[in-house]
Design an enzyme around this catalytic site. Sequence first.
Site, PDB file in Angstrom:
ATOM      1  N   CYS A   1      -5.686  -4.485   6.769  1.00  0.00           N
ATOM      2  CA  CYS A   1      -6.390  -3.221   6.489  1.00  0.00           C
ATOM      3  C   CYS A   1      -7.884  -3.445   6.302  1.00  0.00           C
ATOM      4  O   CYS A   1      -8.669  -2.527   6.498  1.00  0.00           O
ATOM      5  CB  CYS A   1      -5.789  -2.570   5.255  1.00  0.00           C
ATOM      6  SG  CYS A   1      -5.592  -3.714   3.907  1.00  0.00           S
TER       7      CYS A   1
ATOM      8  N   ASN B   1       2.460  -5.212   7.562  1.00  0.00           N
ATOM      9  CA  ASN B   1       1.563  -6.330   7.865  1.00  0.00           C
ATOM     10  C   ASN B   1       1.514  -7.433   6.811  1.00  0.00           C
ATOM     11  O   ASN B   1       1.146  -8.550   7.119  1.00  0.00           O
ATOM     12  CB  ASN B   1       0.156  -5.812   8.202  1.00  0.00           C
ATOM     13  CG  ASN B   1      -0.504  -5.092   7.059  1.00  0.00           C
ATOM     14  OD1 ASN B   1       0.172  -4.547   6.182  1.00  0.00           O
ATOM     15  ND2 ASN B   1      -1.809  -5.082   7.048  1.00  0.00           N
TER      16      ASN B   1
ATOM     17  N   GLU C   1      -3.014   3.210  -0.807  1.00  0.00           N
ATOM     18  CA  GLU C   1      -3.810   2.120  -0.215  1.00  0.00           C
ATOM     19  C   GLU C   1      -3.736   2.311   1.294  1.00  0.00           C
ATOM     20  O   GLU C   1      -2.732   1.973   1.917  1.00  0.00           O
ATOM     21  CB  GLU C   1      -3.223   0.756  -0.615  1.00  0.00           C
ATOM     22  CG  GLU C   1      -3.199   0.480  -2.114  1.00  0.00           C
ATOM     23  CD  GLU C   1      -4.569   0.143  -2.685  1.00  0.00           C
ATOM     24  OE1 GLU C   1      -5.510  -0.107  -1.904  1.00  0.00           O
ATOM     25  OE2 GLU C   1      -4.701   0.153  -3.920  1.00  0.00           O
TER      26      GLU C   1
HETATM   27  P1  NDP Z   1       2.772   3.312   8.283  1.00  0.00           P
HETATM   28  O1  NDP Z   1       1.991   4.342   7.558  1.00  0.00           O
HETATM   29  O2  NDP Z   1       3.267   3.639   9.634  1.00  0.00           O
HETATM   30  O3  NDP Z   1       4.077   2.893   7.428  1.00  0.00           O
HETATM   31  C1  NDP Z   1       3.972   2.464   6.114  1.00  0.00           C
HETATM   32  C2  NDP Z   1       5.267   2.748   5.382  1.00  0.00           C
HETATM   33  O4  NDP Z   1       5.452   4.164   5.278  1.00  0.00           O
HETATM   34  C3  NDP Z   1       6.507   2.216   6.096  1.00  0.00           C
HETATM   35  O5  NDP Z   1       7.423   1.745   5.146  1.00  0.00           O
HETATM   36  C4  NDP Z   1       7.037   3.455   6.788  1.00  0.00           C
HETATM   37  O6  NDP Z   1       8.423   3.404   7.067  1.00  0.00           O
HETATM   38  C5  NDP Z   1       6.760   4.489   5.712  1.00  0.00           C
HETATM   39  N1  NDP Z   1       6.796   5.875   6.181  1.00  0.00           N
HETATM   40  C6  NDP Z   1       6.632   6.357   7.440  1.00  0.00           C
HETATM   41  N2  NDP Z   1       6.752   7.708   7.436  1.00  0.00           N
HETATM   42  C7  NDP Z   1       6.992   8.078   6.160  1.00  0.00           C
HETATM   43  C8  NDP Z   1       7.203   9.336   5.511  1.00  0.00           C
HETATM   44  N3  NDP Z   1       7.190  10.495   6.183  1.00  0.00           N
HETATM   45  N4  NDP Z   1       7.408   9.340   4.189  1.00  0.00           N
HETATM   46  C9  NDP Z   1       7.425   8.190   3.473  1.00  0.00           C
HETATM   47  N5  NDP Z   1       7.236   6.975   4.032  1.00  0.00           N
HETATM   48  C10 NDP Z   1       7.011   6.921   5.353  1.00  0.00           C
HETATM   49  O7  NDP Z   1       1.870   1.998   8.294  1.00  0.00           O
HETATM   50  P2  NDP Z   1       2.128   0.593   9.000  1.00  0.00           P
HETATM   51  O8  NDP Z   1       3.374  -0.037   8.471  1.00  0.00           O
HETATM   52  O9  NDP Z   1       1.967   0.753  10.471  1.00  0.00           O
HETATM   53  O10 NDP Z   1       0.895  -0.253   8.379  1.00  0.00           O
HETATM   54  C11 NDP Z   1      -0.375  -0.172   8.911  1.00  0.00           C
HETATM   55  C12 NDP Z   1      -1.280   0.705   8.078  1.00  0.00           C
HETATM   56  O11 NDP Z   1      -1.274   0.289   6.730  1.00  0.00           O
HETATM   57  C13 NDP Z   1      -2.726   0.604   8.530  1.00  0.00           C
HETATM   58  O12 NDP Z   1      -3.305   1.881   8.560  1.00  0.00           O
HETATM   59  C14 NDP Z   1      -3.360  -0.246   7.450  1.00  0.00           C
HETATM   60  O13 NDP Z   1      -4.742  -0.060   7.301  1.00  0.00           O
HETATM   61  C15 NDP Z   1      -2.599   0.171   6.241  1.00  0.00           C
HETATM   62  N6  NDP Z   1      -2.688  -0.844   5.190  1.00  0.00           N
HETATM   63  C16 NDP Z   1      -3.484  -0.614   4.098  1.00  0.00           C
HETATM   64  C17 NDP Z   1      -3.645  -1.597   3.126  1.00  0.00           C
HETATM   65  C18 NDP Z   1      -4.492  -1.359   1.919  1.00  0.00           C
HETATM   66  O14 NDP Z   1      -4.403  -2.144   0.983  1.00  0.00           O
HETATM   67  N7  NDP Z   1      -5.310  -0.335   1.870  1.00  0.00           N
HETATM   68  C19 NDP Z   1      -2.995  -2.894   3.264  1.00  0.00           C
HETATM   69  C20 NDP Z   1      -2.163  -3.011   4.435  1.00  0.00           C
HETATM   70  C21 NDP Z   1      -2.028  -2.024   5.352  1.00  0.00           C
HETATM   71  P3  NDP Z   1       8.937   2.979   8.548  1.00  0.00           P
HETATM   72  O15 NDP Z   1       8.461   1.585   8.762  1.00  0.00           O
HETATM   73  O16 NDP Z   1      10.402   3.101   8.430  1.00  0.00           O
HETATM   74  O17 NDP Z   1       8.330   3.960   9.507  1.00  0.00           O
END
Ligand code: NDP
Length: 471
Positions: free
Chosen positions: A279, A149, A245
């Site tokens: 988020c 995002n 995060e």
């Molecule tokens: P995801 O958790 O689906 O993915 C985040 C990252 O993790 C991606 O790069 C993804 O890769 C990777 N990933 C997925 N599976 C694994 C695994 N088993 N091991 C290691 N890495 C993995 O989140 P989204 O991208 O959908 O983002 C949305 C989420 O992020 C929401 O819950 C939001 O609240 C949170 N968020 C939190 C923030 C904060 O500051 N607290 C800020 C922004 C977002 P791939 O894309 O290849 O699946």
Amino acid sequence: MKMLLAGSWVDRPEKIDVQNPFDQSVVDTVPRATPSDVEAAVAAAVEGAKQMRRLTGHERYHILHKAAELMRARQADLGRTISLEEGKIIGEGNFEASRSIETIELSAEEAKRLGGEVLPLDGAPGGAGKFGFTIRVPCSVVVAITPFNFPLNLVCHKVGPALAAGNAVIIKPASDTPLSALKLVEILLESGVPPLAVQCLTGSGSQIGDALCRDPRVRKITFTGSRDVGEHICKTAGIKRVTMELGSNSPVIVMDDADLEKVAASTAVTGYTNAGQVCISTQRVLVLDRVYGDLVDALAPKVRAIRTGDQLKPETKMGPMIRENDAKRVLDWIDEAVRGGAKLLAGGSRKGSLVEPALLGDVNPRMRVSCDELFGPAVALTRCKSIDEAIALANDTRYGLSAAIFTRSLNNAIRFARECESGNIHINWGTQWRADLMPYGGLKESGLGKEGPKYAVQEMTELKTVVMHDV
Ligand code: NDP
């Protein structure tokens, strides 16, 4: 684009299509990294970390400062790339690009400030004649896993502090949005980061994530993403430092002395920016009964006025969601709430990945649109009888990332700041506000640790205690 592995731009036969979320056209492709690429990346990062350790703080400052200058020169391209691959409107893409420059600039400054402290050992029994101090050292190899995002700024919030602190970093960007991260890596190389000290592996998290997170040569994992993936990473990581995060369903309390025009204006922004995929989006608005009707009257027209469409067109105020499946999920949750007795006050329809901004009234806090993280363009209004009930509802969640109150009463504001279980508290603005220099992170299941370059540098370094005897 290619990915940067062990100092070279490399391709792989299997690709990931990067799509424009508005029309699903393919913007570019990136290689699909494999677990053996992870092995090569970590081995290279170990060498890269040795090179980084030899740079002085002053040298690291200059490299990052130059990166910020190059980013400024390419800001328009970065902003457009963000918008194209992520779907946020071009104004938000440009804004994210400008914030990213700020994040790298702040990180550059922190490279000059990695000090320790003198320990007052003579205050300890047996401490006479001893001299103690601490020094901060880099963690060495940092893995940075980022969500879709904020495809540039959230990468900068990890890579900037990691390099400022003297680490090597392996970036694993979200598969939906890897292009902004790759452009940043090009810039970092041009700025003089040693080629083994920054790498970017494009690949599916579920395919390469475990190999990256389990490797004992990795000392630090900094992750931003969903709660469930964060928990999985914590379980996989073993004995490592982690920053998490994670998600939220951020609450806003509206007291009966609030400026309702301001509440409405703020909610129309903080609930719907980036199609609610932030988020800290305002998700739950907990309104004192006496002003509930007036708030609906002020807010609903503002939500209906948000024009959706192609994110690159200047007249568009809200773009598509990242994937059509997410748009379908948001509609399911809205329909479920309406079936359960909530009132649909605005929006709530869908065309492909475009969701019309929705406002739901009379929401029961047990409904999914309230108690789970929605991560979409809908805001849920719930009536409350008192500040006690509102604070109890605000805290009735496993999350604790951002929370807000609108009130003119100092007592209510301070009470809320003390009692609300949230890492970020806003008084008289919605939950979605962040300055990149401030400490930022969640309580409860919203995560562990803080970002903001000054604070992230602390989390990406380790403290050594040195005692000199008989001095
Ligand atoms: P995801 O958790 O689906 O993915 C985040 C990252 O993790 C991606 O790069 C993804 O890769 C990777 N990933 C997925 N599976 C694994 C695994 N088993 N091991 C290691 N890495 C993995 O989140 P989204 O991208 O959908 O983002 C949305 C989420 O992020 C929401 O819950 C939001 O609240 C949170 N968020 C939190 C923030 C904060 O500051 N607290 C800020 C922004 C977002 P791939 O894309 O290849 O699946």
